[in-house]
Enzyme design. Structure first.
Site, short mmCIF file in Angstrom:
data_model
loop_
_atom_site.label_atom_id
_atom_site.label_comp_id
_atom_site.label_asym_id
_atom_site.label_seq_id
_atom_site.Cartn_x
_atom_site.Cartn_y
_atom_site.Cartn_z
N ASP A 21 0.83 -1.20 0.00
CA ASP A 21 0.00 0.00 0.00
C ASP A 21 0.87 1.26 0.00
O ASP A 21 1.97 1.27 0.55
CB ASP A 21 -0.89 -0.01 1.24
CG ASP A 21 -2.02 1.00 1.16
OD1 ASP A 21 -2.34 1.44 0.03
OD2 ASP A 21 -2.58 1.35 2.21
N GLY A 22 0.34 2.32 -0.60
CA GLY A 22 0.98 3.62 -0.53
C GLY A 22 1.65 4.11 -1.80
O GLY A 22 2.30 5.15 -1.78
N ASN A 23 1.46 3.40 -2.91
CA ASN A 23 2.11 3.81 -4.16
C ASN A 23 1.66 5.19 -4.63
O ASN A 23 2.47 6.07 -4.96
CB ASN A 23 1.82 2.80 -5.27
CG ASN A 23 2.53 1.47 -5.06
OD1 ASN A 23 3.62 1.42 -4.50
ND2 ASN A 23 1.91 0.39 -5.49
N HIS A 38 3.39 3.34 -8.79
CA HIS A 38 3.27 1.93 -9.11
C HIS A 38 4.56 1.41 -9.77
O HIS A 38 4.99 0.28 -9.50
CB HIS A 38 2.09 1.70 -10.05
CG HIS A 38 0.76 2.03 -9.41
ND1 HIS A 38 0.33 1.43 -8.24
CD2 HIS A 38 -0.22 2.88 -9.79
CE1 HIS A 38 -0.86 1.90 -7.92
NE2 HIS A 38 -1.22 2.78 -8.85
N SER A 66 -6.56 -5.89 -6.33
CA SER A 66 -7.79 -6.36 -5.69
C SER A 66 -8.97 -6.23 -6.65
O SER A 66 -8.94 -5.47 -7.62
CB SER A 66 -8.07 -5.55 -4.41
OG SER A 66 -8.62 -4.29 -4.73
N TRP A 70 -10.68 -2.23 -9.75
CA TRP A 70 -11.27 -1.88 -11.03
C TRP A 70 -12.01 -0.54 -10.96
O TRP A 70 -12.28 0.08 -12.00
CB TRP A 70 -12.26 -2.97 -11.48
CG TRP A 70 -11.63 -4.29 -11.77
CD1 TRP A 70 -11.71 -5.42 -11.02
CD2 TRP A 70 -10.81 -4.63 -12.90
NE1 TRP A 70 -10.99 -6.44 -11.60
CE2 TRP A 70 -10.44 -5.98 -12.76
CE3 TRP A 70 -10.37 -3.91 -14.02
CZ2 TRP A 70 -9.64 -6.65 -13.69
CZ3 TRP A 70 -9.57 -4.57 -14.95
CH2 TRP A 70 -9.21 -5.91 -14.79
N LEU A 132 11.09 -20.80 -3.32
CA LEU A 132 10.09 -19.86 -2.82
C LEU A 132 8.86 -19.96 -3.68
O LEU A 132 8.95 -19.95 -4.91
CB LEU A 132 10.64 -18.43 -2.85
CG LEU A 132 9.63 -17.32 -2.49
CD1 LEU A 132 9.36 -17.32 -0.99
CD2 LEU A 132 10.13 -15.94 -2.94
N ARG A 189 1.52 -4.88 6.24
CA ARG A 189 0.86 -3.85 5.44
C ARG A 189 1.66 -2.57 5.55
O ARG A 189 1.99 -2.12 6.65
CB ARG A 189 -0.57 -3.59 5.88
CG ARG A 189 -1.23 -2.50 4.99
CD ARG A 189 -2.71 -2.39 5.17
NE ARG A 189 -3.22 -1.45 4.17
CZ ARG A 189 -4.43 -1.51 3.63
NH1 ARG A 189 -5.25 -2.46 3.97
NH2 ARG A 189 -4.81 -0.63 2.73
N GLU A 208 -0.12 -13.21 12.60
CA GLU A 208 0.41 -12.02 13.24
C GLU A 208 0.46 -10.89 12.21
O GLU A 208 0.83 -11.12 11.05
CB GLU A 208 1.82 -12.27 13.79
CG GLU A 208 1.87 -13.35 14.86
CD GLU A 208 1.11 -12.96 16.11
OE1 GLU A 208 1.15 -11.76 16.48
OE2 GLU A 208 0.46 -13.85 16.71
#
Length: 247
Positions: A21-23, A38, A66, A70, A132, A189, A208
């Protein structure tokens, strides 16, 4: 399906999930258009993957797009889709070489056909990698995911293929997009926001959570390690009493 290895003192979390978050706020604070945030955020994705590998994390889930995204301006959505195309073309070979397996959760039908093809090819190419698992949540919404699982089970019961009394938590989990993937041990986050935003609602039952006051484009390995250090300080009880308590 909670992971167990992360319960060993001093061990890293098996599965880390990140809400990136925060772009846009990062870009606006610098007088730039939101798309620049972004683009810079894509660099943070590389850093997060690198940090996860170095720290011994086995699964890394990134909330990339998400189902609510859209609603953003069409130009911004288009830029995000183009960034996804660029990232897959540019990074896939290196990710494969590094032993990263790509997995995708979310509703793919609304994504452009060329993106769906690229995602399927990436999953097929990297399927055997074990260093990974990089899980990309694309056009993902947790309420949609749970609803789809319930609908599938209801249809199976109506068709006589499933006894409704056999439905339990494990069966529901096996019908989610994350089937076969342990639940996140740690959710990070960025940007200082403190909410879940319809992300992995079922899977985060005992996760957590660490909220970081750093915008995603500024996120680096130091922030990743700091979140892991905070995770290591916590006692995970899964609803049971603290080991320090008696009776």
């Amino acid at each position: 399906m909670p992971s167990t290895a992360a319960g060993v003192p001093g061990s890293p979390p098996v599965h880390v999930a990140i809400i990136m978050d925060g772009n846009r706020r990062w870009a606006r604070a610098r007088g730039m258009p939101g798309v620049m945030g972004h683009r810079r955020g894509a660099d943070s994705v590389r850093r997060a993957i690198r940090a996860a590998v170095r720290e011994g994390v086995r699964y890394l889930t990134l909330f990339a797009f998400s189902s609510e995204n859209w609603r953003r301006p069409a130009m911004e959505v288009g830029e995000l889709m183009n960034l996804l195309r660029f990232y897959l073309r540019k990074e896939l070979t290196e990710l494969h070489k590094e032993g990263v397996r790509i997995r995708v959760i979310g509703e793919r039908s609304r994504l452009a056909e060329d993106i769906r093809v690229m995602l399927a090819e990436a999953e097929a190419l990297t399927e055997g990698n074990t260093r990974l698992d990089l899980v990309l949540a694309l056009n993902y919404g947790s309420r949609w995911e749970i609803t789809e699982a319930v609908r599938t089970l209801v249809d199976a019961a109506k068709a006589g293929h499933l006894d409704a009394t056999a439905v339990d938590e494990d069966l529901v989990a096996r019908h989610l997009g994350t089937a076969g993937i342990p639940d996140p041990d740690l959710l990070i986050r960025t940007s200082g926001e403190q909410r879940i935003s319809n992300f992995l609602l079922w899977q985060l039952a005992y996760t957590e959570i660490v909220f970081l006051d750093v915008a995603w484009p500024d996120f680096d390995e130091h922030h990743f390690r700091a979140a892991l250090a905070e995770f290591a300080r916590r006692e995970r009880r899964y609803g049971a009493s603290s080991s320090a308590q008696v009776g």
